[in-house]
Design an enzyme around this catalytic site. Sequence first.
Site, PDB file in Angstrom:
ATOM      1  N   GLY A  57       0.874  -1.357  -0.029  1.00 32.93           N
ATOM      2  CA  GLY A  57       0.006  -0.149  -0.015  1.00 32.93           C
ATOM      3  C   GLY A  57       0.929   1.275  -0.177  1.00 32.93           C
ATOM      4  O   GLY A  57       2.276   1.261   0.060  1.00 32.93           O
ATOM      5  N   GLY A  64       3.169   1.738   3.178  1.00 32.48           N
ATOM      6  CA  GLY A  64       4.150   0.678   3.066  1.00 32.48           C
ATOM      7  C   GLY A  64       5.293   0.874   2.205  1.00 32.48           C
ATOM      8  O   GLY A  64       6.515   0.618   2.400  1.00 32.48           O
ATOM      9  N   LYS A 112      -5.226  10.740  16.997  1.00 36.60           N
ATOM     10  CA  LYS A 112      -5.190  10.687  15.676  1.00 36.60           C
ATOM     11  C   LYS A 112      -6.872  10.176  15.249  1.00 36.60           C
ATOM     12  O   LYS A 112      -7.272  10.472  14.443  1.00 36.60           O
ATOM     13  CB  LYS A 112      -4.381   9.494  15.512  1.00 36.60           C
ATOM     14  CG  LYS A 112      -4.275   9.186  13.791  1.00 36.60           C
ATOM     15  CD  LYS A 112      -3.950  10.247  12.743  1.00 36.60           C
ATOM     16  CE  LYS A 112      -4.258  10.074  11.241  1.00 36.60           C
ATOM     17  NZ  LYS A 112      -3.673   9.069  10.543  1.00 36.60           N
ATOM     18  N   ASN A 142     -12.934  11.482   7.993  1.00 35.34           N
ATOM     19  CA  ASN A 142     -13.067  10.555   7.152  1.00 35.34           C
ATOM     20  C   ASN A 142     -14.587  10.216   6.854  1.00 35.34           C
ATOM     21  O   ASN A 142     -14.889  10.285   5.611  1.00 35.34           O
ATOM     22  CB  ASN A 142     -12.575   9.146   7.927  1.00 35.34           C
ATOM     23  CG  ASN A 142     -10.975   9.309   7.837  1.00 35.34           C
ATOM     24  OD1 ASN A 142     -10.456  10.379   8.102  1.00 35.34           O
ATOM     25  ND2 ASN A 142     -10.278   8.312   7.647  1.00 35.34           N
ATOM     26  N   ASN A 179     -10.870  17.402   2.147  1.00 31.80           N
ATOM     27  CA  ASN A 179     -10.923  17.624   3.621  1.00 31.80           C
ATOM     28  C   ASN A 179     -10.900  18.988   3.895  1.00 31.80           C
ATOM     29  O   ASN A 179     -11.676  19.445   4.863  1.00 31.80           O
ATOM     30  CB  ASN A 179      -9.252  17.297   4.193  1.00 31.80           C
ATOM     31  CG  ASN A 179      -9.084  15.755   4.080  1.00 31.80           C
ATOM     32  OD1 ASN A 179      -9.958  14.955   3.756  1.00 31.80           O
ATOM     33  ND2 ASN A 179      -7.856  15.186   4.386  1.00 31.80           N
ATOM     34  N   SER A 220      -8.642   8.988   3.213  1.00 29.37           N
ATOM     35  CA  SER A 220      -8.650   7.612   2.741  1.00 29.37           C
ATOM     36  C   SER A 220     -10.198   6.996   2.689  1.00 29.37           C
ATOM     37  O   SER A 220     -10.426   6.136   1.714  1.00 29.37           O
ATOM     38  CB  SER A 220      -8.158   6.821   3.726  1.00 29.37           C
ATOM     39  OG  SER A 220      -8.205   7.017   5.114  1.00 29.37           O
ATOM     40  N   GLU A 227     -12.789   1.858   6.268  1.00 25.79           N
ATOM     41  CA  GLU A 227     -12.345   1.404   7.587  1.00 25.79           C
ATOM     42  C   GLU A 227     -12.936   1.712   8.703  1.00 25.79           C
ATOM     43  O   GLU A 227     -12.663   2.024   9.932  1.00 25.79           O
ATOM     44  CB  GLU A 227     -10.623   2.033   7.710  1.00 25.79           C
ATOM     45  CG  GLU A 227      -9.810   1.405   6.813  1.00 25.79           C
ATOM     46  CD  GLU A 227      -8.359   1.732   7.163  1.00 25.79           C
ATOM     47  OE1 GLU A 227      -7.610   1.254   7.683  1.00 25.79           O
ATOM     48  OE2 GLU A 227      -8.088   2.974   6.727  1.00 25.79           O
TER      49      GLU A 227
HETATM   50  O1  KPL Z   1      -5.609  10.044   8.041  1.00 22.89           O
HETATM   51  C1  KPL Z   1      -6.382  10.584   7.135  1.00 22.89           C
HETATM   52  C2  KPL Z   1      -7.081   9.738   6.264  1.00 22.89           C
HETATM   53  O2  KPL Z   1      -7.403  10.313   5.309  1.00 22.89           O
HETATM   54  O3  KPL Z   1      -7.483   8.418   6.624  1.00 22.89           O
HETATM   55  C3  KPL Z   1      -6.337  12.024   7.618  1.00 22.89           C
HETATM   56  C4  KPL Z   1      -5.635  12.760   8.367  1.00 22.89           C
HETATM   57  C5  KPL Z   1      -7.770  12.337   7.570  1.00 22.89           C
HETATM   58  C6  KPL Z   1      -5.747  12.903   6.152  1.00 22.89           C
HETATM   59  O4  KPL Z   1      -6.644  12.550   4.967  1.00 22.89           O
END
Ligand code: KPL
Length: 302
Positions: free
Chosen positions: A12, A15, A185, A193, A203, A255, A267
Amino acid sequence: MDSAKIAIIGDGAIGSLVASGAQKTHIPFRFLLRGDRESVLQVTGTERQTIRLTPTHFDRLNDNDLLVIPVKHYQLADAIRQWHPILSNSTAVVLLQNGMGGEAILSEYLKSQPVYVATTSHGALKTSPLQVRHTGLGSTLLGRSQESTSAAYSSAKDRQVTELLCQCFPPVAWRSDIRFALWQKLSVNLVINPLTALYNVPNGALSEPRFSDSITRICDETSRVMNALGYSTTQEALEQNVRHVISATAHNFSSMHQDIAHKRKTEIDGITGYLIKQAKKSGVDVPINTALYQQVTALYEP
Ligand code: KPL
């Protein structure tokens, strides 16, 4: 003593950044992939310099080697089931993923190995199956997993793992209170997200006034759960940090936004789902997070 090697599960975006750093610093590395397929070949840095990856083949990891696990939350159980047999009893393992709850999954398979958890603010994007771009410089925090009772932990091991990871994925800072950093985090991912995925926005759009109320309510629920678990924080402190990340990553698509846009599984279970589980255990109501969980889950129909 042989020089340390690094194995990375999957190829990914994050990684592959670790792999390109290993290559630059002459640390032997390989990707551990399912099936026989070509792994990422090129990583383009933030200054647009491109590195061509040349992994090494090795079958086992020894005591001073490192296994890095930067897979999606929902891939973790299968990944560790497949790859734990290549580890020695003391090979260090670093879990590097969004969301929380992965440590408990690892502890089912890793009975003797010292497990570390990390959270990173580096940005990376897989632009094609064989290419990755480093989209934003960041930093990584690392600490011991609370779920592991490995006898192989020592301060010398902590230092060796920090230095090795720092060589290929700088900068890395050691945190004895890594769980607080993981919760911080998580509080960012809990806002950015789901909202970016549901409203199909980058974002930075979350700084528009129409999202203000939701952001405050998500941070309020998160701070209540954190306080109930003994992590002292406030809605204001979480929201300030979330707003900082929104402006620092304004042009990025999260993501989860990318997962939904590409019709991939998200996720959400490791992010909002994890918060909801912790809230239940602590008797805290989290209605806005519950609604977001249901809405995001409904977006993805396998
Ligand atoms: O970790 C992130 C993600 O997109 O999963 C953030 C911090 C929101 C940055 O896009």
